[in-house]
Write a protein that holds these residues in place. Structure first.
Motif, PDB file in Angstrom:
ATOM      1  N   LEU A  49       0.836  -1.201   0.000  1.00 19.17           N
ATOM      2  CA  LEU A  49       0.000   0.000   0.000  1.00 19.17           C
ATOM      3  C   LEU A  49       0.874   1.254   0.000  1.00 19.17           C
ATOM      4  N   ASN A  50       0.316   2.349  -0.510  1.00 16.26           N
ATOM      5  CA  ASN A  50       1.045   3.616  -0.468  1.00 16.26           C
ATOM      6  C   ASN A  50       0.929   4.244   0.928  1.00 16.26           C
ATOM      7  N   ASP A  51       1.587   5.384   1.141  1.00 14.22           N
ATOM      8  CA  ASP A  51       1.626   6.006   2.465  1.00 14.22           C
ATOM      9  C   ASP A  51       0.241   6.401   2.975  1.00 14.22           C
ATOM     10  N   THR A  52      -0.575   6.942   2.088  1.00  8.54           N
ATOM     11  CA  THR A  52      -1.918   7.361   2.504  1.00  8.54           C
ATOM     12  C   THR A  52      -2.742   6.167   2.967  1.00  8.54           C
ATOM     13  N   SER A  53      -2.691   5.093   2.222  1.00 11.30           N
ATOM     14  CA  SER A  53      -3.418   3.885   2.609  1.00 11.30           C
ATOM     15  C   SER A  53      -2.881   3.306   3.909  1.00 11.30           C
ATOM     16  N   ALA A  54      -1.575   3.383   4.113  1.00  8.97           N
ATOM     17  CA  ALA A  54      -0.976   2.895   5.359  1.00  8.97           C
ATOM     18  C   ALA A  54      -1.484   3.702   6.539  1.00  8.97           C
ATOM     19  N   HIS A  55      -1.587   5.020   6.378  1.00 11.40           N
ATOM     20  CA  HIS A  55      -2.082   5.864   7.466  1.00 11.40           C
ATOM     21  C   HIS A  55      -3.560   5.589   7.749  1.00 11.40           C
ATOM     22  N   ILE A  56      -4.326   5.350   6.711  1.00  5.48           N
ATOM     23  CA  ILE A  56      -5.742   5.015   6.892  1.00  5.48           C
ATOM     24  C   ILE A  56      -5.869   3.687   7.635  1.00  5.48           C
ATOM     25  N   LEU A  57      -5.066   2.696   7.265  1.00  5.26           N
ATOM     26  CA  LEU A  57      -5.082   1.399   7.942  1.00  5.26           C
ATOM     27  C   LEU A  57      -4.679   1.556   9.410  1.00  5.26           C
ATOM     28  N   GLN A  58      -3.673   2.365   9.664  1.00  2.00           N
ATOM     29  CA  GLN A  58      -3.266   2.606  11.044  1.00  2.00           C
ATOM     30  C   GLN A  58      -4.384   3.301  11.839  1.00  2.00           C
ATOM     31  N   ALA A  59      -5.089   4.225  11.219  1.00  2.00           N
ATOM     32  CA  ALA A  59      -6.189   4.907  11.901  1.00  2.00           C
ATOM     33  C   ALA A  59      -7.324   3.939  12.226  1.00  2.00           C
ATOM     34  N   VAL A  60      -7.609   3.037  11.299  1.00  2.00           N
ATOM     35  CA  VAL A  60      -8.651   2.031  11.548  1.00  2.00           C
ATOM     36  C   VAL A  60      -8.243   1.123  12.704  1.00  2.00           C
ATOM     37  N   LEU A  61      -6.995   0.676  12.706  1.00  2.00           N
ATOM     38  CA  LEU A  61      -6.518  -0.169  13.799  1.00  2.00           C
ATOM     39  C   LEU A  61      -6.455   0.603  15.114  1.00  2.00           C
ATOM     40  N   PHE A  62      -6.139   1.896  15.064  1.00  2.00           N
ATOM     41  CA  PHE A  62      -6.152   2.743  16.254  1.00  2.00           C
ATOM     42  C   PHE A  62      -7.569   2.829  16.815  1.00  2.00           C
ATOM     43  N   GLY A  63      -8.561   3.004  15.941  1.00  2.00           N
ATOM     44  CA  GLY A  63      -9.966   3.028  16.373  1.00  2.00           C
ATOM     45  C   GLY A  63     -10.383   1.719  17.021  1.00  2.00           C
ATOM     46  N   LEU A  64      -9.917   0.618  16.461  1.00  4.18           N
ATOM     47  CA  LEU A  64     -10.177  -0.686  17.066  1.00  4.18           C
ATOM     48  C   LEU A  64      -9.524  -0.767  18.446  1.00  4.18           C
ATOM     49  N   GLY A  65      -8.337  -0.196  18.562  1.00  4.27           N
ATOM     50  CA  GLY A  65      -7.655  -0.149  19.858  1.00  4.27           C
ATOM     51  C   GLY A  65      -8.433   0.657  20.885  1.00  4.27           C
ATOM     52  N   VAL A  66      -9.048   1.752  20.460  1.00  2.00           N
ATOM     53  CA  VAL A  66      -9.867   2.557  21.372  1.00  2.00           C
ATOM     54  C   VAL A  66     -11.045   1.721  21.876  1.00  2.00           C
ATOM     55  N   LEU A  67     -11.685   0.975  20.983  1.00  4.26           N
ATOM     56  CA  LEU A  67     -12.795   0.109  21.398  1.00  4.26           C
ATOM     57  C   LEU A  67     -12.329  -0.955  22.389  1.00  4.26           C
ATOM     58  N   ILE A  68     -11.161  -1.513  22.164  1.00  6.83           N
ATOM     59  CA  ILE A  68     -10.605  -2.510  23.078  1.00  6.83           C
ATOM     60  C   ILE A  68     -10.350  -1.887  24.443  1.00  6.83           C
ATOM     61  N   MET A  69      -9.803  -0.677  24.465  1.00  2.41           N
ATOM     62  CA  MET A  69      -9.511  -0.026  25.740  1.00  2.41           C
ATOM     63  C   MET A  69     -10.792   0.343  26.491  1.00  2.41           C
ATOM     64  N   VAL A  70     -11.819   0.777  25.785  1.00  8.49           N
ATOM     65  CA  VAL A  70     -13.095   1.080  26.436  1.00  8.49           C
ATOM     66  C   VAL A  70     -13.675  -0.182  27.059  1.00  8.49           C
ATOM     67  N   ALA A  71     -13.622  -1.288  26.317  1.00  8.64           N
ATOM     68  CA  ALA A  71     -14.118  -2.557  26.849  1.00  8.64           C
ATOM     69  C   ALA A  71     -13.299  -2.997  28.064  1.00  8.64           C
ATOM     70  N   PHE A  72     -11.987  -2.780  28.018  1.00 10.45           N
ATOM     71  CA  PHE A  72     -11.137  -3.140  29.156  1.00 10.45           C
ATOM     72  C   PHE A  72     -11.501  -2.328  30.391  1.00 10.45           C
ATOM     73  N   ILE A  73     -11.646  -1.014  30.232  1.00  8.39           N
ATOM     74  CA  ILE A  73     -11.961  -0.146  31.369  1.00  8.39           C
ATOM     75  C   ILE A  73     -13.315  -0.523  31.968  1.00  8.39           C
ATOM     76  N   ARG A  74     -14.308  -0.779  31.124  1.00 16.06           N
ATOM     77  CA  ARG A  74     -15.631  -1.150  31.630  1.00 16.06           C
ATOM     78  C   ARG A  74     -15.589  -2.489  32.366  1.00 16.06           C
ATOM     79  N   GLY A  75     -14.868  -3.452  31.824  1.00 19.88           N
ATOM     80  CA  GLY A  75     -14.748  -4.742  32.487  1.00 19.88           C
ATOM     81  C   GLY A  75     -13.974  -4.644  33.788  1.00 19.88           C
ATOM     82  N   ALA A  76     -12.906  -3.862  33.785  1.00 20.41           N
ATOM     83  CA  ALA A  76     -12.099  -3.699  34.995  1.00 20.41           C
ATOM     84  C   ALA A  76     -12.888  -2.971  36.072  1.00 20.41           C
TER      85      ALA A  76
END
Length: 86
Positions: A49-76
């Motif tokens: 992928l080119n740089d723009t697509s790489a940044h978009i993929l990283q942003a999507v994975l970052f958003g998934l990480g935010v969801l994981i952290m919210v679930a962790f905080i609620r469970g904890a």
């Protein structure tokens, strides 16, 4: 008669639980977001992928990480309650 109902029990912040959950969230958050950025970079190289697509993929994975952290905080918070009735 007062407009506020009388509370027979007050809620107090239980700081040891709050500090435990925040400390764990910092540790796990560093791993989750580090993995999101590194994973996005690695997948972008793997798929050519080119740089723009790489940044978009990283942003999507970052958003998934935010969801994981919210679930962790609620469970904890269920296991280590932040408030105690006093």
């Amino acid at each position: 008669m007062s407009p506020q109902p009388a509370s027979t029990s007050s809620r107090q912040v239980y700081w040891p639980s709050v500090i435990t959950v925040i400390s764990a969230a910092i540790l796990i958050g560093a791993e989750v977001f580090g993995a999101a950025f590194a994973g996005g970079w690695a997948l972008a190289i793997l798929f050519g992928l080119n740089d723009t697509s790489a940044h978009i993929l990283q942003a999507v994975l970052f958003g998934l990480g935010v969801l994981i952290m919210v679930a962790f905080i609620r469970g904890a918070q269920r296991i280590e309650p932040f408030f105690r009735r006093g």
